[in-house]
Write a protein that holds these residues in place. Sequence first.
Motif, PDB file in Angstrom:
ATOM      1  N   GLY A 239       0.903  -1.423  -0.059  1.00  0.00           N
ATOM      2  CA  GLY A 239      -0.134  -0.111   0.016  1.00  0.00           C
ATOM      3  C   GLY A 239       0.832   1.368   0.062  1.00  0.00           C
ATOM      4  N   ALA A 240       0.236   2.463  -0.151  1.00  0.00           N
ATOM      5  CA  ALA A 240       1.076   3.857  -0.168  1.00  0.00           C
ATOM      6  C   ALA A 240       1.925   3.793   1.104  1.00  0.00           C
ATOM      7  CB  ALA A 240      -0.005   4.805  -0.132  1.00  0.00           C
ATOM      8  N   GLY A 241       3.052   4.098   1.016  1.00  0.00           N
ATOM      9  CA  GLY A 241       4.187   4.126   2.144  1.00  0.00           C
ATOM     10  C   GLY A 241       4.940   2.659   2.316  1.00  0.00           C
ATOM     11  N   ALA A 242       4.594   1.817   1.662  1.00  0.00           N
ATOM     12  CA  ALA A 242       5.165   0.357   1.821  1.00  0.00           C
ATOM     13  C   ALA A 242       6.700   0.623   1.476  1.00  0.00           C
ATOM     14  CB  ALA A 242       4.488  -0.790   1.242  1.00  0.00           C
ATOM     15  N   LEU A 243       7.572  -0.307   2.131  1.00  0.00           N
ATOM     16  CA  LEU A 243       9.048  -0.086   1.561  1.00  0.00           C
ATOM     17  C   LEU A 243       9.151  -1.325   0.517  1.00  0.00           C
ATOM     18  CD1 LEU A 243      11.106   0.249   4.692  1.00  0.00           C
ATOM     19  CD2 LEU A 243      11.151   1.671   2.862  1.00  0.00           C
ATOM     20  N   VAL A 244       9.834  -1.168  -0.529  1.00  0.00           N
ATOM     21  CA  VAL A 244       9.962  -2.102  -1.584  1.00  0.00           C
ATOM     22  C   VAL A 244      11.671  -2.299  -1.983  1.00  0.00           C
ATOM     23  CG1 VAL A 244       9.603  -2.380  -4.029  1.00  0.00           C
ATOM     24  CG2 VAL A 244       7.806  -1.411  -2.783  1.00  0.00           C
ATOM     25  N   PHE A 245      11.908  -3.459  -2.010  1.00  0.00           N
ATOM     26  CA  PHE A 245      13.421  -3.878  -2.348  1.00  0.00           C
ATOM     27  C   PHE A 245      13.488  -4.221  -3.657  1.00  0.00           C
ATOM     28  CE2 PHE A 245      12.804  -4.359   2.264  1.00  0.00           C
ATOM     29  CZ  PHE A 245      13.873  -3.927   2.760  1.00  0.00           C
ATOM     30  N   LEU A 246      14.249  -3.759  -4.523  1.00  0.00           N
ATOM     31  CA  LEU A 246      14.598  -4.011  -5.746  1.00  0.00           C
ATOM     32  C   LEU A 246      15.936  -4.671  -5.819  1.00  0.00           C
ATOM     33  CD1 LEU A 246      12.846  -1.109  -7.729  1.00  0.00           C
ATOM     34  CD2 LEU A 246      12.020  -3.263  -7.225  1.00  0.00           C
ATOM     35  N   THR A 247      16.091  -5.945  -6.315  1.00  0.00           N
ATOM     36  CA  THR A 247      17.574  -6.233  -6.557  1.00  0.00           C
ATOM     37  C   THR A 247      17.536  -6.932  -7.692  1.00  0.00           C
ATOM     38  OG1 THR A 247      16.850  -8.292  -5.241  1.00  0.00           O
ATOM     39  CG2 THR A 247      17.978  -6.707  -3.737  1.00  0.00           C
ATOM     40  N   ALA A 248      18.873  -7.083  -8.386  1.00  0.00           N
ATOM     41  CA  ALA A 248      19.329  -7.727  -9.607  1.00  0.00           C
ATOM     42  C   ALA A 248      19.042  -8.958  -9.555  1.00  0.00           C
ATOM     43  CB  ALA A 248      20.693  -7.311 -10.097  1.00  0.00           C
ATOM     44  N   ALA A 249      18.322  -9.514 -10.647  1.00  0.00           N
ATOM     45  CA  ALA A 249      18.165 -10.982 -10.350  1.00  0.00           C
ATOM     46  C   ALA A 249      19.355 -11.671 -11.058  1.00  0.00           C
ATOM     47  CB  ALA A 249      16.862 -11.543 -11.377  1.00  0.00           C
ATOM     48  N   ASP A 250      19.546 -13.062 -10.582  1.00  0.00           N
ATOM     49  CA  ASP A 250      20.826 -13.545 -10.988  1.00  0.00           C
ATOM     50  C   ASP A 250      20.555 -14.014 -12.270  1.00  0.00           C
ATOM     51  OD1 ASP A 250      22.653 -15.714 -11.767  1.00  0.00           O
ATOM     52  OD2 ASP A 250      22.356 -16.888  -9.944  1.00  0.00           O
ATOM     53  N   PRO A 251      21.360 -13.700 -13.424  1.00  0.00           N
ATOM     54  CA  PRO A 251      20.983 -13.920 -14.627  1.00  0.00           C
ATOM     55  C   PRO A 251      20.848 -15.292 -15.053  1.00  0.00           C
ATOM     56  CG  PRO A 251      23.250 -12.982 -14.530  1.00  0.00           C
ATOM     57  CD  PRO A 251      22.610 -12.768 -13.052  1.00  0.00           C
ATOM     58  N   LEU A 252      21.494 -16.137 -14.361  1.00  0.00           N
ATOM     59  CA  LEU A 252      21.722 -17.666 -14.630  1.00  0.00           C
ATOM     60  C   LEU A 252      20.137 -18.235 -14.034  1.00  0.00           C
ATOM     61  CD1 LEU A 252      25.331 -18.351 -14.115  1.00  0.00           C
ATOM     62  CD2 LEU A 252      24.152 -17.786 -16.170  1.00  0.00           C
ATOM     63  N   ALA A 253      19.537 -17.546 -13.057  1.00  0.00           N
ATOM     64  CA  ALA A 253      18.558 -18.424 -12.379  1.00  0.00           C
ATOM     65  C   ALA A 253      17.201 -18.370 -13.410  1.00  0.00           C
ATOM     66  CB  ALA A 253      18.143 -17.572 -11.174  1.00  0.00           C
ATOM     67  N   PRO A 254      16.461 -19.600 -12.992  1.00  0.00           N
ATOM     68  CA  PRO A 254      15.245 -19.402 -13.880  1.00  0.00           C
ATOM     69  C   PRO A 254      14.389 -18.347 -13.421  1.00  0.00           C
ATOM     70  CG  PRO A 254      15.596 -21.411 -12.335  1.00  0.00           C
ATOM     71  CD  PRO A 254      16.789 -20.609 -12.288  1.00  0.00           C
ATOM     72  N   ALA A 255      13.796 -17.790 -14.540  1.00  0.00           N
ATOM     73  CA  ALA A 255      12.807 -16.492 -14.307  1.00  0.00           C
ATOM     74  C   ALA A 255      11.672 -17.156 -13.512  1.00  0.00           C
ATOM     75  CB  ALA A 255      12.624 -15.831 -15.456  1.00  0.00           C
TER      76      ALA A 255
END
Lengths: 255, 255, 255
Positions: A239-255
Amino acid sequence: MRPVFVLLTDFGLTSPYVGQVKAVLTAGCRDAAIIDLTHEVSAHAVFEAAFLLAVSIPYLPPQSIVLAVVDPGVGTERAMLLLDAPQIRILAPDNGLLAPLAHQGTLWRISMPEAPSATFHGRDVLAPVAVRLALGAPPIAVATPWGTQPLVSLPAPPAPSPGQILTRVAHVDRFGNCLLELPANTPLPARILVQGRPARVVRTYSDLAPQELGVLRGSQGVWEIALREASAAHLLGLGAGALVFLTAADPLAPA
Amino acid sequence: MRPVFVLLTDFGLTSPYVGQVKAVLTAGCRDAAIIDLTHEVSAHAVFEAAFLLAVSIPYLPPQSIVLAVVDPGVGTERAMLLLDAPQIRILAPDNGLLAPLAHQGTLWRISMPEAPSATFHGRDVLAPVAVRLALGAPPIAVATPWGTQPLVSLPAPPAPSPGQILTRVAHVDRFGNCLLELPANTPLPARILVQGRPARVVRTYSDLAPQELGVLRGSQGVWEIALREASAAHLLGLGAGALVFLTAADPLAPA
Amino acid sequence: MRPVFVLLTDFGLTSPYVGQVKAVLTAGCRDAAIIDLTHEVSAHAVFEAAFLLAVSIPYLPPQSIVLAVVDPGVGTERAMLLLDAPQIRILAPDNGLLAPLAHQGTLWRISMPEAPSATFHGRDVLAPVAVRLALGAPPIAVATPWGTQPLVSLPAPPAPSPGQILTRVAHVDRFGNCLLELPANTPLPARILVQGRPARVVRTYSDLAPQELGVLRGSQGVWEIALREASAAHLLGLGAGALVFLTAADPLAPA
């Protein structure tokens, strides 16, 4: 030129509050146009309101007068501000709402009437001042110079760290898209994890497969989390105000 | 003559999307009137939007310019259409929304700007085109002739069969009335079964007893299922797009 | 002078009903301003609508024409009224909606067309009459004198008794504040019990501690029950029409 008033509040539309503000504006400026940005800001969410105001400013007609009223401190001693900028004037409480925009113009402290109502300054203080401005009164007729004291500010955005972007949800829209406090010109890798879940960076909603989680540059100048034809906010519990973490996905890992 | 813009979208009113469209329209045509049909079309429900648009057209002021934006395909190659009819112009994506009305005027393909935004064509493409039309530009200034290729069409309505009418819910209103895709001039027996439940064909909501299920010719030119002072949609578990079976009730059976 | 129409209904905003009324008004008076008081009156809640109308009247522009349509009896023989007062004209069904205001002007019975629609008199009867009035027609052109017969009245408010005030919730707003049918000039002790729970009489929302229950003179001229930054309606299980008991708190008891 026809006056244009622009409203942004958390009043909701179930009560006559917005209508009473419009009535006062129309009684004073019968020819005015009134544009609603939204009246459904999350209740008392100054942070969200400041975001929605800032992203909407570029689209407003010249010489618009904005009344921005998300004001949990109504009736206290907090000041009411007038920001006088070249193409726009904004009236709002000094609670952080104007902080991101204050550098764009000159600040004034709106003069309060002798005995203002305790609970509805939008209708009883800001609307009459907006009318006077629309009719040609200069700021000095309705306010005093703010001077150099700092404004109340918003909580600072989370600091970025290497390999991870920590950001916040600024707004959740009707479709469940989560608009992030992350400018669209921030580079992101093509595949990322959002709260640990794989997501694809795409250009538009339709680039996603049904139910696929994605991140895209949305219409409000920031990155958005989206789920194709479903609610990303619901899936991720955001919801509004919630913290969000964005990290690079391992390019070798299955999506 | 004052320009009149009419908006029909699924944007909702919690975000500033509708307000930004109105801001662009008002910046371009400061004197315009703007009428909201609704912004709460079920998300991405082209079928429902096409219905709500078609039933509202007869009431619109002459020379209205309609922006109809329910557009799950935004950002893809789907065309944006202009329907130029004698008393009305309608701007909408080619996704079925205009299909029921296309025979009423001339179709044009709206010229897209060089680099349109990927997610908000209502604000960034349609609103500027609507402004130009309102200011007097002819269709050829903003579009190219559509020619003879077919439009994207809506799913066909279910076929009727003897003794039974199979239809769909086109829209559920605030009261829970279910508006059917069944023209009000279709004859119905006085007592029918709706999804197997007995219902009475009445003239107006007040002809029903409290909690009684009924069917009536509503205000939108179609048959409606109604429950007196309660929600027929809730009772029957119906939403927009749901299939509905109407069968003649055995006249000897208890109601 | 630009005509101003003011709308108060229970139509909701999910359907095109309000938009169709506005379309008829704009088609007839292209220059008109239209102000929405609210369209989210609890469905069929005449009592609530009468309250919201009465408290909003003082703010309306001079010569406003109000269409108040909460009308569970649409299609029956109930009359449609025109109240012609010095600064305002109000069109509404004779179901109690106008009863609190009737003494302020002259009552007329709106002439019904030969075959009005059975389900949407707001669009098909009131809007065309409002247009004719706005264009200068006198009441006699669209109505006949009401005469001396009584109006349909609203249920009487509960009678006060010594040491206890029994009142009703007139409206719950978006924040969960419960607006009471109790004029703000009614004296209350500084500490009271609301439905048996201790509450403090304060001047403004911010005088309350987080989650503290309070009672205050709100912006609508009546007492309100409020919970600081939370919903009093939710805490107390109250909705429009609910009975509320206010009693003096024992001054020696812990708050």
